[in-house]
Design an enzyme around this catalytic site. Structure first.
Site, PDB file in Angstrom:
ATOM      1  N   ASN A   1       0.832  -1.195   0.000  1.00 17.10           N
ATOM      2  CA  ASN A   1       0.000   0.000   0.000  1.00 17.10           C
ATOM      3  C   ASN A   1       0.866   1.244   0.000  1.00 17.10           C
ATOM      4  O   ASN A   1       1.998   1.225   0.460  1.00 17.10           O
ATOM      5  CB  ASN A   1      -0.952   0.006   1.201  1.00 17.10           C
ATOM      6  CG  ASN A   1      -0.254  -0.360   2.496  1.00 17.10           C
ATOM      7  OD1 ASN A   1       0.479   0.450   3.047  1.00 17.10           O
ATOM      8  ND2 ASN A   1      -0.479  -1.579   2.973  1.00 17.10           N
TER       9      ASN A   1
ATOM     10  N   SER B   1      -8.310  -1.837   1.580  1.00 17.17           N
ATOM     11  CA  SER B   1      -7.784  -3.136   1.986  1.00 17.17           C
ATOM     12  C   SER B   1      -8.206  -4.248   1.035  1.00 17.17           C
ATOM     13  O   SER B   1      -9.379  -4.385   0.677  1.00 17.17           O
ATOM     14  CB  SER B   1      -8.287  -3.462   3.393  1.00 17.17           C
ATOM     15  OG  SER B   1      -7.814  -4.719   3.819  1.00 17.17           O
ATOM     16  N   GLY B   2      -7.210  -5.054   0.625  1.00 12.52           N
ATOM     17  CA  GLY B   2      -7.492  -6.287  -0.097  1.00 12.52           C
ATOM     18  C   GLY B   2      -8.011  -6.141  -1.508  1.00 12.52           C
ATOM     19  O   GLY B   2      -8.522  -7.105  -2.075  1.00 12.52           O
TER      20      GLY B   2
ATOM     21  N   SER C   1      -6.594   0.230   4.012  1.00 13.07           N
ATOM     22  CA  SER C   1      -5.563  -0.789   4.236  1.00 13.07           C
ATOM     23  C   SER C   1      -5.479  -1.185   5.709  1.00 13.07           C
ATOM     24  O   SER C   1      -5.659  -0.358   6.609  1.00 13.07           O
ATOM     25  CB  SER C   1      -4.208  -0.233   3.788  1.00 13.07           C
ATOM     26  OG  SER C   1      -3.148  -1.006   4.297  1.00 13.07           O
ATOM     27  N   SER C   2      -5.178  -2.450   5.952  1.00 14.65           N
ATOM     28  CA  SER C   2      -5.007  -2.916   7.331  1.00 14.65           C
ATOM     29  C   SER C   2      -3.816  -2.259   8.014  1.00 14.65           C
ATOM     30  O   SER C   2      -3.699  -2.287   9.241  1.00 14.65           O
ATOM     31  CB  SER C   2      -4.857  -4.444   7.355  1.00 14.65           C
ATOM     32  OG  SER C   2      -3.753  -4.846   6.562  1.00 14.65           O
ATOM     33  N   ASP C   3      -2.925  -1.641   7.236  1.00 14.59           N
ATOM     34  CA  ASP C   3      -1.756  -0.952   7.797  1.00 14.59           C
ATOM     35  C   ASP C   3      -2.006   0.537   8.032  1.00 14.59           C
ATOM     36  O   ASP C   3      -1.078   1.281   8.351  1.00 14.59           O
ATOM     37  CB  ASP C   3      -0.554  -1.110   6.849  1.00 14.59           C
ATOM     38  CG  ASP C   3      -0.170  -2.555   6.647  1.00 14.59           C
ATOM     39  OD1 ASP C   3       0.258  -3.190   7.627  1.00 14.59           O
ATOM     40  OD2 ASP C   3      -0.296  -3.060   5.517  1.00 14.59           O
TER      41      ASP C   3
ATOM     42  N   HIS D   1       4.400   0.673   2.021  1.00 19.09           N
ATOM     43  CA  HIS D   1       4.639  -0.615   2.689  1.00 19.09           C
ATOM     44  C   HIS D   1       4.480  -1.710   1.655  1.00 19.09           C
ATOM     45  O   HIS D   1       3.474  -1.752   0.934  1.00 19.09           O
ATOM     46  CB  HIS D   1       3.637  -0.820   3.824  1.00 19.09           C
ATOM     47  CG  HIS D   1       3.706  -2.177   4.458  1.00 19.09           C
ATOM     48  ND1 HIS D   1       4.872  -2.711   4.954  1.00 19.09           N
ATOM     49  CD2 HIS D   1       2.742  -3.112   4.674  1.00 19.09           C
ATOM     50  CE1 HIS D   1       4.632  -3.908   5.460  1.00 19.09           C
ATOM     51  NE2 HIS D   1       3.349  -4.178   5.290  1.00 19.09           N
TER      52      HIS D   1
ATOM     53  N   HIS E   1       5.742  -6.081   0.640  1.00 20.65           N
ATOM     54  CA  HIS E   1       6.375  -7.325   1.070  1.00 20.65           C
ATOM     55  C   HIS E   1       7.308  -7.782  -0.051  1.00 20.65           C
ATOM     56  O   HIS E   1       7.328  -8.963  -0.419  1.00 20.65           O
ATOM     57  CB  HIS E   1       5.320  -8.379   1.393  1.00 20.65           C
ATOM     58  CG  HIS E   1       4.581  -8.109   2.661  1.00 20.65           C
ATOM     59  ND1 HIS E   1       4.745  -8.862   3.807  1.00 20.65           N
ATOM     60  CD2 HIS E   1       3.702  -7.127   2.990  1.00 20.65           C
ATOM     61  CE1 HIS E   1       3.983  -8.376   4.767  1.00 20.65           C
ATOM     62  NE2 HIS E   1       3.334  -7.319   4.291  1.00 20.65           N
TER      63      HIS E   1
ATOM     64  N   ASP F   1      24.993   5.714  -2.113  1.00 19.00           N
ATOM     65  CA  ASP F   1      24.378   6.819  -2.849  1.00 19.00           C
ATOM     66  C   ASP F   1      23.127   7.342  -2.144  1.00 19.00           C
ATOM     67  O   ASP F   1      22.686   8.470  -2.383  1.00 19.00           O
ATOM     68  CB  ASP F   1      23.983   6.365  -4.259  1.00 19.00           C
ATOM     69  CG  ASP F   1      25.169   6.296  -5.215  1.00 19.00           C
ATOM     70  OD1 ASP F   1      26.197   6.942  -4.942  1.00 19.00           O
ATOM     71  OD2 ASP F   1      25.048   5.603  -6.239  1.00 19.00           O
TER      72      ASP F   1
ATOM     73  N   HIS G   1       8.379  -9.067   9.590  1.00 21.13           N
ATOM     74  CA  HIS G   1       7.245  -8.513   8.860  1.00 21.13           C
ATOM     75  C   HIS G   1       7.713  -8.125   7.466  1.00 21.13           C
ATOM     76  O   HIS G   1       7.778  -8.994   6.583  1.00 21.13           O
ATOM     77  CB  HIS G   1       6.656  -7.333   9.643  1.00 21.13           C
ATOM     78  CG  HIS G   1       5.399  -6.791   9.067  1.00 21.13           C
ATOM     79  ND1 HIS G   1       4.729  -5.728   9.640  1.00 21.13           N
ATOM     80  CD2 HIS G   1       4.680  -7.126   7.963  1.00 21.13           C
ATOM     81  CE1 HIS G   1       3.651  -5.452   8.928  1.00 21.13           C
ATOM     82  NE2 HIS G   1       3.598  -6.284   7.897  1.00 21.13           N
TER      83      HIS G   1
ATOM     84  N   TYR H   1      26.234  15.414  -8.602  1.00 20.23           N
ATOM     85  CA  TYR H   1      25.480  14.425  -9.383  1.00 20.23           C
ATOM     86  C   TYR H   1      24.273  15.096 -10.022  1.00 20.23           C
ATOM     87  O   TYR H   1      23.583  15.892  -9.395  1.00 20.23           O
ATOM     88  CB  TYR H   1      25.042  13.279  -8.486  1.00 20.23           C
ATOM     89  CG  TYR H   1      24.179  12.250  -9.189  1.00 20.23           C
ATOM     90  CD1 TYR H   1      24.750  11.182  -9.877  1.00 20.23           C
ATOM     91  CD2 TYR H   1      22.785  12.353  -9.174  1.00 20.23           C
ATOM     92  CE1 TYR H   1      23.962  10.247 -10.527  1.00 20.23           C
ATOM     93  CE2 TYR H   1      21.995  11.435  -9.817  1.00 20.23           C
ATOM     94  CZ  TYR H   1      22.582  10.379 -10.490  1.00 20.23           C
ATOM     95  OH  TYR H   1      21.789   9.460 -11.119  1.00 20.23           O
TER      96      TYR H   1
END
Length: 233
Positions: free
Chosen positions: A30, A46-47, A75-77, A96, A98, A121, A172, A230
């Site tokens: 998310n 969520s989902g 979202s569950s987060d 977030h 995974h 960097d 996690h 840079y």
């Protein structure tokens, strides 16, 4: 027309970058985008699979986790995002995921060591892995406590969230942030790539050393120091 259209569109566009960059499978991630003036943020529902998302499906939430607009659950987060926005006032977006390699380091409960110039960097330190959450926090308001888990780790290490814009949460997965949702997504992609490089380096040579300080300083300062050279002015 919603008064939150700008951040809903920003959150939608940032969320759609995650599958394009290979940072998520299915619904595993998310992004949120904040409006500091209004004290709210837009976040993925969520989902919901990414191919079904629209800007209208983004959910508007305040920093105390009250839903202000949206037809679906956020979202569950969301509570983690809300707490980080509330305590870290200079971030404009949170991601977030995974993603595979960053999550593997989180599951191993290990910081990602600074081994090469790609890492340097962007950071002058190892990418931190926040400690395993204790049972009392897990049994409590888990997603809210995840935010404190991250904040407490930064306080303990003396890191600032402006300089270190990414973290692993033990067992996690990673979180990243930035001044904009686009920068937060960029940091998430950098985190995954640096995690992959470090993993491969240690497979090739298990005793491979960390990058020496002079190279860390050189590569970071040429992008971020007062004499950075840079890119284009």
């Amino acid at each position: 027309m919603s008064q939150y259209n700008d951040i809903k569109q920003a959150a939608y566009e940032a969320n759609m970058q995650l599958p394009e960059l290979g940072l998520v499978l299915f619904t595993f991630g998310n992004v949120s985008a904040v409006d500091r003036a209004k004290g709210v943020f837009a976040i993925k529902p969520s989902g919901v699979p990414y191919q079904q998302l629209t800007s209208e499906s983004m959910v508007i939430v305040d920093f105390d986790n009250h839903i202000l607009e949206g037809k679906m659950r956020p979202s569950s987060d969301t509570k983690t995002h809300a707490l980080l926005y509330k305590h870290w006032e200079n971030i404009g977006g949170i991601v977030h995921t995974h993603s595979t390699h960053a999550t593997a380091w989180a599951q191993a409960q290990r910081d990602i060591p600074i081994m090469g110039t790609t890492h340097a960097d962007h950071l002058t330190v190892d990418i931190p892995c926040a400690k395993v959450m204790d049972d009392a926090r897990i049994a409590g308001d888990y997603e809210h406590e995840t935010g404190f888990q991250i904040i407490d780790e930064f306080k303990e290490r003396g890191y600032t969230y402006e300089e270190v814009e990414m973290v692993l949460v033990a067992n996690h997965a990673p979180f990243s942030w930035g001044k904009t949702p686009e920068k937060a997504v960029y940091n998430s992609a950098v985190l995954e790539e640096v995690a992959r490089m470090a993993y491969l380096s240690l497979q090739i040579r298990p005793d491979a050393p960390r990058l020496k300080d002079s190279l860390i300083r050189k590569h970071y300062e040429r992008k971020h120091g007062k004499d950075a050279y840079y890119g284009q002015s």
